[in-house]
Design an enzyme around this catalytic site. Structure first.
Site, mmCIF file in Angstrom:
data_model
loop_
_atom_site.group_PDB
_atom_site.id
_atom_site.type_symbol
_atom_site.label_atom_id
_atom_site.label_comp_id
_atom_site.label_asym_id
_atom_site.label_seq_id
_atom_site.Cartn_x
_atom_site.Cartn_y
_atom_site.Cartn_z
ATOM 1 N N SER A 64 2.579 8.562 12.575
ATOM 2 C CA SER A 64 1.768 8.817 13.502
ATOM 3 C C SER A 64 2.165 9.708 14.466
ATOM 4 O O SER A 64 3.853 9.623 14.812
ATOM 5 C CB SER A 64 1.170 7.266 14.382
ATOM 6 O OG SER A 64 -0.079 6.749 13.851
HETATM 7 N N1 SAH Z 1 2.517 2.939 12.710
HETATM 8 C C1 SAH Z 1 2.673 3.569 11.009
HETATM 9 C C2 SAH Z 1 1.793 4.284 10.637
HETATM 10 C C3 SAH Z 1 1.530 5.101 9.010
HETATM 11 S S1 SAH Z 1 0.214 5.609 8.278
HETATM 12 C C4 SAH Z 1 3.877 4.682 11.571
HETATM 13 O O1 SAH Z 1 4.410 5.409 12.457
HETATM 14 O O2 SAH Z 1 4.585 5.446 11.194
HETATM 15 C C5 SAH Z 1 -0.526 3.852 7.895
HETATM 16 C C6 SAH Z 1 -0.378 3.008 7.296
HETATM 17 O O3 SAH Z 1 -1.416 1.691 7.333
HETATM 18 C C7 SAH Z 1 0.155 3.368 6.336
HETATM 19 O O4 SAH Z 1 1.736 3.193 5.623
HETATM 20 C C8 SAH Z 1 -0.634 2.653 5.142
HETATM 21 O O5 SAH Z 1 -0.426 3.123 3.614
HETATM 22 C C9 SAH Z 1 -1.048 1.507 5.902
HETATM 23 N N2 SAH Z 1 -2.433 1.064 5.645
HETATM 24 C C10 SAH Z 1 -3.502 1.198 4.914
HETATM 25 N N3 SAH Z 1 -4.577 0.401 4.789
HETATM 26 C C11 SAH Z 1 -3.623 -1.354 4.757
HETATM 27 C C12 SAH Z 1 -4.459 -1.557 4.965
HETATM 28 N N4 SAH Z 1 -5.323 -2.608 4.033
HETATM 29 N N5 SAH Z 1 -3.344 -2.853 5.079
HETATM 30 C C13 SAH Z 1 -2.098 -3.013 5.565
HETATM 31 N N6 SAH Z 1 -1.744 -1.882 5.504
HETATM 32 C C14 SAH Z 1 -2.807 -0.527 5.106
#
Ligand code: SAH
Length: 213
Positions: A64
């Protein structure tokens, strides 16, 4: 895996930019100043690591924007020893921010590749979550609930009921809700059945998906 005074300088600039954009929580800004974000992303993006940008990580996901991470953390008013559930571990950068603020962090990721990579990487640079979990964030983590704070870092098409029910009284759930763009939505649990709801503005996240098997 190097962290230099140049990186440190760029981080200070980033923290100042975030302060200009409305981040006032000094603990959040200190965490941004400390965490080597360039190590969380592919080295080909390293020169841009301290701009307020999102980047691709593995499995078609993104780390993000620093502003989004800082904003979500600030809204949650993280206190030392808060028991926090994060949905969407991804690169682990938001996890590291929560750990810098001395929260006790449980984080769920549904992509096996990212789960494995981040489980290896975070302890290597000194960040120890209580537990990183490979699973489906829609279910929350009933075996550890209730939580002081729950943060969702993917765009949820609806608010999963288990996440509301896993909050302590007084606890906060911060979740971006919507399909194409998401309304950042804060729920504060007032009693067993009552929740206060605040809509805080539009953001754009990758979608929250059901667990992949
Ligand atoms: N906080 C992270 C954001 C990553 S983007 C960072 O800054 O790097 C969002 C993440 O949510 C992705 O890695 C995706 O695989 C995960 N995600 C999507 N749906 C999900 C679910 N149902 N349960 C857990 N993780 C999920």
């Amino acid at each position: 895996m190097r962290d230099t005074t140049k990186h440190q300088g760029l981080r200070n600039q980033l923290a100042n930019q975030l302060a200009d954009k409305g981040i006032t929580d000094n603990n959040v800004l200190d965490a941004i100043r400390k965490i080597p974000r360039h190590l969380f992303i592919d080295s080909s993006f390293e020169s841009h690591a301290y701009q307020d940008k999102a980047f691709p990580i593995a499995a078609e996901q993104t780390i993000s924007h620093p502003f989004t991470v800082a904003y979500q953390t600030q809204v949650l008013e993280i206190q030392p020893n808060d028991v926090v559930l994060e949905i969407g571990t991804g690169s682990g950068y938001q996890t590291a921010v929560l750990l810098e603020m001395n929260a006790l962090v449980y984080s769920i990721e549904r992509q096996l590749e990212l789960f494995k990579r981040t489980s290896f990487f975070l302890p290597k640079i000194g960040y120890r979550a209580k537990k990183l979990i490979f699973g489906d964030g829609y279910k929350g983590l009933p075996e550890i609930a209730p939580f002081d704070k729950i943060i969702v870092t993917a765009g949820a098409p609806f608010v999963p009921k288990p996440l509301l029910s896993q909050l302590k009284i007084g606890g906060k759930l911060l979740i971006p809700v919507g399909e194409k763009t998401q309304m950042m939505t804060l729920f504060i649990r007032k009693s067993a059945k009552e929740f206060e709801k605040h809509e805080l503005g539009d953001f754009k996240f990758v979608p929250m998906l059901a667990k992949k098997n």
